[in-house]
Structures are given as structure tokens and as C-alpha cells.
Design an enzyme around this catalytic site. Structure first.
Site, short mmCIF file in Angstrom:
data_model
loop_
_atom_site.label_atom_id
_atom_site.label_comp_id
_atom_site.label_asym_id
_atom_site.label_seq_id
_atom_site.Cartn_x
_atom_site.Cartn_y
_atom_site.Cartn_z
N GLY A 9 22.42 -5.44 12.90
CA GLY A 9 21.41 -6.69 13.13
C GLY A 9 20.89 -7.05 11.84
N ALA A 10 21.45 -8.30 11.07
CA ALA A 10 20.91 -8.52 10.01
C ALA A 10 19.89 -9.82 10.21
CB ALA A 10 22.02 -9.08 8.94
N HIS A 175 6.29 2.23 23.97
CA HIS A 175 6.00 1.03 23.08
C HIS A 175 5.82 -0.26 24.00
CE1 HIS A 175 5.90 -1.21 19.57
NE2 HIS A 175 6.89 -1.88 19.49
N1 APR Z 1 26.02 -7.33 17.18
C1 APR Z 1 25.41 -7.23 15.98
N2 APR Z 1 24.39 -8.17 15.68
C2 APR Z 1 23.96 -8.84 16.69
C3 APR Z 1 24.53 -8.66 18.06
C4 APR Z 1 25.59 -7.75 18.02
N3 APR Z 1 26.21 -7.78 19.65
N4 APR Z 1 23.79 -9.43 19.22
C5 APR Z 1 22.83 -10.05 18.39
N5 APR Z 1 22.85 -9.46 17.03
C6 APR Z 1 21.93 -10.18 15.95
C7 APR Z 1 21.62 -11.34 15.89
O1 APR Z 1 22.63 -12.37 15.35
C8 APR Z 1 20.38 -11.35 14.80
O2 APR Z 1 20.88 -11.69 13.55
O3 APR Z 1 20.84 -9.40 15.91
C9 APR Z 1 19.87 -9.95 14.69
C10 APR Z 1 18.35 -10.07 15.52
O4 APR Z 1 17.71 -10.48 14.50
P1 APR Z 1 16.38 -11.35 14.72
O5 APR Z 1 16.73 -12.59 15.97
O6 APR Z 1 15.90 -12.02 13.53
O7 APR Z 1 15.34 -10.50 15.49
P2 APR Z 1 14.64 -9.44 14.72
O8 APR Z 1 13.29 -10.10 14.65
O9 APR Z 1 15.12 -8.85 13.72
O10 APR Z 1 14.34 -8.46 15.93
C11 APR Z 1 15.28 -7.53 16.31
O11 APR Z 1 13.93 -5.79 16.90
O12 APR Z 1 11.50 -5.51 16.85
C12 APR Z 1 12.80 -5.68 17.63
O13 APR Z 1 12.06 -7.12 19.48
C13 APR Z 1 12.88 -7.04 18.50
O14 APR Z 1 14.79 -6.29 19.73
C14 APR Z 1 14.31 -7.23 18.69
C15 APR Z 1 14.77 -6.57 17.42
#
Ligand code: APR
Length: 312
Positions: A9-10, A175
Site C-alpha cells: 500500500g503506497a 482499535h
Molecule cells: N494491493 C496493493 N495495494 C492496494 C490494494 C491491493 N490489493 N488495494 C488497495 N491498495 C492500495 C491503494 O491503491 C492505495 O494506494 O492501498 C493504498 C491505500 O492508501 P490510501 O488510500 O492513501 O489509504 P491510507 O490513508 O494510506 O490508509 C491505509 O491504513 O490507517 C489505515 O484505515 C486506514 O485501512 C486504511 C489503511
């Protein structure tokens, strides 16, 4: 670097986690995201900051998992973030499926890794990660307590006008809205806050801690907190990479500790090279025990819901 950490997740949390890991020069970092180019772009951008930030951590981005092979730690932040008015539980089904996919891919390539789960709903996602990976319970944990404690510490420091470094706080439980901050064990320079603040003020700080995630969501409007969550995940990773034996509150799989069985719940644990090296059982008052049980019940409900969703 000697160590390698994969961050899946980037997005906001993942990219900030990668940045902190690299800038602390803890490890090489592999950043993975399903969105084409996102992880590659952010990793390259971070790598190009390295000469200025003065570190030699390697940073690569990818959409596939080959480069993640042999990681010491895999931090999972992939998922859909909470939107305003949306509860963590609403995210359950989507994030459950994402968690299954990414855990299977990462665990197959790094069978000895420690998994740190960040995606919400946290406690439920930890169950999915443990089941999918088949990893032993000492190598699967969730990041929640460190963040919740940091929020509590921030509010205590502001209230008393003291350095955040003087504060220490313990927050147990899931949490979510049922988290259990423990004022009697929360201190400023070793002095319990119950000797420094009135009951009313403590109750207000506890409530703000409990709703800390929602407060940020309400302000940001799109997306949820990420600076402090990334800091918290990195503190856990650092304790493991450096074998620090650091005691931190983490979501871990309990098998009878605190009277809770077969659930991921936040409790203090010792983190070192082997992941969770010890679950620390502290003596709770009756009221605290009842609050922790209530919190565990909320996690249980979520796990049951998830199992129902999985069978649809
Ligand atoms: N494989 C890889 N990456 C994925 C997948 C997957 N199958 N599905 C989604 N992603 C990526 C998205 O493309 C996105 O870039 O996960 C990333 C999530 O990033 P953000 O939408 O910016 O979310 P973020 O604020 O980083 O939060 C991520 O952490 O704190 C928790 O509740 C929050 O569950 C959430 C997670």
C-alpha cells in the site's frame, strides 16, 4: 542495508512509513501498490531525496511481489481508507478481500517475516492476515495501541504544558470506540496523571483519544490519519529490527491472557527479533477488566461478521 522491509500500500500511510523507515536508515524498503506506477513513483521520489536527507536505504517500488522476497518485516497498509461518517466496520468486506490477497502474496515470498498490520478495521484484519499466512502468533501483530497511546500522550502533554517526552500512556483493547485508556498507569515523569489532573479533565482527554481517528477524518474530509499511524508502525518495526525488547501496546492474538481467547486485542507486549517475545499481563481493576472484555466483545462481533461475509 542489512535488513529489508516491504510496505504494501503506497498510499498516505504506506508512503509515509517508507519515508520514515528510510530516513531512519533502518532497512531497505520495497513499496508495493496495486495502482500502476504509484509505488514506483513514490519510491523513486523518496530515493532521490536520499542524498539530501543523508541516508543509504534502498527504495524500490513495484506492483508485483518478487522484489519483496526475503523481507524481515512486511507492513500492510493496503486498503480503502475511512471516509467521513463511515465506521471502521463499514470497511470490513472490501479490506478483508484486499488483506487476503496481499498477505498470501507477501507471505509466500517472505515466509520468515513478521507481519505488522495497519489496515482497518485493524483487529479483524489481523485475523485475516494470520489465517491467510499461516504464520505463528508471535509473527502477526496489529498497529493500534502505539498510535492510540501517542494520541493520549499528545493530549496529556498539551493539557499540562510539558514535553511529550515526559509522558507515558497505556491504551489497551481494540482499535475502536471501545479502546481502553488506562489513566492510572499513564504518567508524566513517572507521576500518574490521576495525581495531576481532575477526573473531569482526564475523562475529556480519554474521550478525545477514543475518537482521535474520527477527529482527523472530520478535518481532512478525504482520507484518514497517516503521519502518526506511520510513526507508530515504524516504532514497532524498529523495535523488531534492532531486537530492542521494547514494551509497546500492540494488537496480538490472545489465548487466555487477560481472560480473552482466540482474539486479537491490544495489550502490552515485548517486541524483539522474534516479533512478539512476551505478552505482558498487568493487573487490572475490575472496571478496567470489564472495559477490556467489552472491547474484546466488539472485536469478536467484528470477526463473526467477517466470517459471515466471507461465506456469502
Ligand atoms: N494491493 C496493493 N495495494 C492496494 C490494494 C491491493 N490489493 N488495494 C488497495 N491498495 C492500495 C491503494 O491503491 C492505495 O494506494 O492501498 C493504498 C491505500 O492508501 P490510501 O488510500 O492513501 O489509504 P491510507 O490513508 O494510506 O490508509 C491505509 O491504513 O490507517 C489505515 O484505515 C486506514 O485501512 C486504511 C489503511
Amino acid at each position: 542495508m542489512e535488513k529489508k522491509v516491504t510496505v504494501i500500500g503506497a498510499g498516505n500511510v504506506g508512503a509515509t512509513t517508507a519515508q520514515r523507515l528510510a530516513e531512519k536508515e533502518l532497512c531497505d524498503v520495497v513499496l508495493i501498490d496495486i495502482a500502476d506506477g504509484l509505488a514506483q513513483g513514490k519510491a523513486l521520489d523518496l530515493a532521490e531525496a536520499a542524498p539530501i536527507e543523508k541516508h543509504d536505504a534502498g527504495l524500490v517500488g513495484a506492483t508485483s511481489y518478487e522484489t519483496s522476497a526475503g523481507s524481515d518485516i512486511v507492513i500492510i497498509t493496503a486498503g480503502i481508507p475511512r471516509k467521513p461518517g463511515m465506521s471502521r466496520d463499514d470497511l470490513l468486506k472490501t479490506n478483508m478481500n484486499i488483506m487476503k490477497t496481499v498477505t498470501a502474496e507477501a507471505a509466500a515470498r517472505s515466509p520468515e517475516a513478521v507481519l505488522i498490520i495497519v489496515s482497518n478495521p485493524l483487529d479483524a484484519m489481523c485475523h485475516v492476515a494470520m489465517e491467510t499466512s499461516g504464520f505463528p502468533k508471535n509473527r502477526v501483530m496489529g498497529m493500534a495501541g502505539v498510535l492510540d497511546s501517542a494520541r493520549f500522550r499528545t493530549f496529556i502533554a498539551a493539557e499540562l504544558n510539558v514535553s511529550v517526552e515526559n509522558t507515558h500512556a497505556f491504551v489497551l483493547g481494540g482499535h475502536g470506540d471501545t479502546m481502553v485508556p488506562l489513566p492510572r498507569l499513564s504518567t508524566v515523569a513517572g507521576i500518574p496523571i490521576t495525581q495531576l489532573l481532575t477526573e473531569d479533565r482526564i475523562a475529556a482527554l480519554v474521550e478525545r483519544t477514543r475518537t482521535g481517528g474520527a477527529e482527523i477524518v472530520g478535518l481532512l474530509k478525504t482520507g484518514s490519519a497517516f503521519y502518526a499511524p506511520a510513526s507508530a508502525a515504524v516504532e514497532m518495526a524498529e523495535a523488531i529490527l534492532k531486537d530492542k525488547k521494547k514494551i509497546l501496546p500492540c494488537a496480538v492474538y490472545l489465548e487466555g491472557e487477560y481472560g480473552i481467547r482466540d482474539l486479537f486485542v491490544g495489550v502490552p507486549v515485548k517486541l524483539g527479533r522474534n516479533g512478539i517475545e512476551e505478552i505482558i499481563e498487568i493487573k487490572l481493576t475490575d472496571a478496567e477488566s470489564a472495559a477490556l472484555r467489552k472491547s474484546a466483545d466488539a472485536v469478536k462481533t467484528l470477526v463473526v461478521d467477517m466470517k459471515k461475509l466471507a461465506s456469502v
